[in-house]
Motif scaffolding. Sequence first.
Motif, PDB file in Angstrom:
ATOM      1  N   GLU A 164       0.844  -1.211   0.000  1.00 10.90           N
ATOM      2  CA  GLU A 164       0.000   0.000   0.000  1.00 10.90           C
ATOM      3  C   GLU A 164       0.869   1.247   0.000  1.00 10.90           C
ATOM      4  OE1 GLU A 164      -3.432   0.735   0.254  1.00 10.90           O
ATOM      5  OE2 GLU A 164      -3.701  -1.334  -0.423  1.00 10.90           O
ATOM      6  N   ARG A 208       0.162   1.568  -5.891  1.00 10.02           N
ATOM      7  CA  ARG A 208      -0.288   0.319  -6.522  1.00 10.02           C
ATOM      8  C   ARG A 208       0.822  -0.299  -7.351  1.00 10.02           C
ATOM      9  NH1 ARG A 208      -5.309   1.907  -9.822  1.00 10.02           N
ATOM     10  NH2 ARG A 208      -5.410  -0.295 -10.393  1.00 10.02           N
ATOM     11  N   SER A 261      -6.347 -10.742   1.229  1.00  9.48           N
ATOM     12  CA  SER A 261      -5.065 -10.114   1.542  1.00  9.48           C
ATOM     13  C   SER A 261      -3.962 -11.166   1.692  1.00  9.48           C
ATOM     14  CB  SER A 261      -5.202  -9.293   2.820  1.00  9.48           C
ATOM     15  OG  SER A 261      -5.730 -10.104   3.826  1.00  9.48           O
ATOM     16  N   THR A 307      -5.035  -8.662  -3.217  1.00  9.91           N
ATOM     17  CA  THR A 307      -3.764  -7.928  -3.364  1.00  9.91           C
ATOM     18  C   THR A 307      -3.360  -7.950  -4.836  1.00  9.91           C
ATOM     19  OG1 THR A 307      -3.169  -9.065  -1.287  1.00  9.91           O
ATOM     20  CG2 THR A 307      -1.468  -7.691  -2.310  1.00  9.91           C
ATOM     21  N   LYS A 364      -5.428  -5.791  -7.242  1.00 10.25           N
ATOM     22  CA  LYS A 364      -5.268  -4.330  -7.107  1.00 10.25           C
ATOM     23  C   LYS A 364      -4.200  -3.772  -8.046  1.00 10.25           C
ATOM     24  CE  LYS A 364      -6.444  -3.758  -2.273  1.00 10.25           C
ATOM     25  NZ  LYS A 364      -5.777  -3.706  -0.982  1.00 10.25           N
ATOM     26  N   LYS A 391      -2.219  -2.476 -11.264  1.00 11.28           N
ATOM     27  CA  LYS A 391      -2.789  -1.733 -12.401  1.00 11.28           C
ATOM     28  C   LYS A 391      -2.866  -2.604 -13.638  1.00 11.28           C
ATOM     29  CE  LYS A 391      -0.793   2.580 -10.818  1.00 11.28           C
ATOM     30  NZ  LYS A 391       0.302   3.538 -11.049  1.00 11.28           N
ATOM     31  N   HIS A 423     -10.369  -8.579 -13.993  1.00 14.27           N
ATOM     32  CA  HIS A 423      -9.441  -7.433 -13.995  1.00 14.27           C
ATOM     33  C   HIS A 423      -9.538  -6.667 -15.314  1.00 14.27           C
ATOM     34  CE1 HIS A 423      -5.732  -5.102 -13.709  1.00 14.27           C
ATOM     35  NE2 HIS A 423      -5.757  -5.341 -12.407  1.00 14.27           N
TER      36      HIS A 423
END
Length: 242
Positions: free
Chosen positions: A121, A125, A151, A186, A189, A191, A226
């Motif tokens: 974090e 990202r 997570s 995780t 997230k 990109k 995604h």
Amino acid sequence: MNILKFNSEAKLNEAAARIITSTVQVNPSAVLGLATGGTPIGIYKELVKDYNEGLVSFSRVTTFNLDEYVGLSPDHHQSYSHYMKENLFNHVDIVAERTNIPFGLADQLEEECRQYDERIEAAGRIDIQLLGLGHNGHIGFNEPEDELSSSTHVVNLAEETKQANARFFTETEEVPSQAITMGVGTILKAKMLMLVVKGADKAEIVKRALTGPVTTQCPASLLQTHPNLVVLVDEAAGSLLP
Ligand code: PGA
């Protein structure tokens, strides 16, 4: 989803490395999500080549690896920490302090997992996450389950995974039973996700993952959700894909 098929492993490795190299050329402080196993070895060789040819510098890059075995010290010859040094980190100008791999010998494993997510974090990202695919559809070490943790967490490795990874150990019994892995949340997230799959033995599972139902029983199927997924396959792995 963008599926790219290659008629040779060499071309696939080059293309995958070029995607990572161009990410770093555009953003020298990029955050890279890295993977281990057999699949990325040729890609890392290409990255080292790009570095040696002066095309890219990793001096400002931060990296996060997907996973690490529980119980192996970072210098154990089968730890993923050792793998990363052997295959990439020792051959480029990356700064060791900016390379992150879960610490499999942590006294408090849960705390290590929590802190790993916090570090991701804090870095912002992940710009691009490299992923291999397990024969049972696992990504990182997220094994097929009724429920998946979002997570970073500790997992018990599936028997199939232990068998598959035994090829890197002297004895099957030496393969650790547990690992720390980024969770699917995780991973999602990041990109951009780059899934790389090689070999006829993965043709069936990559088809199921990309064209079958989205289910926790095939963790890689969640990648379908995604918005920026690129899949690189060789002819053998991609033989059942559209
Ligand atoms: P492999 O493993 O690259 O060694 O085939 C991939 C994985 O299990 O995620």
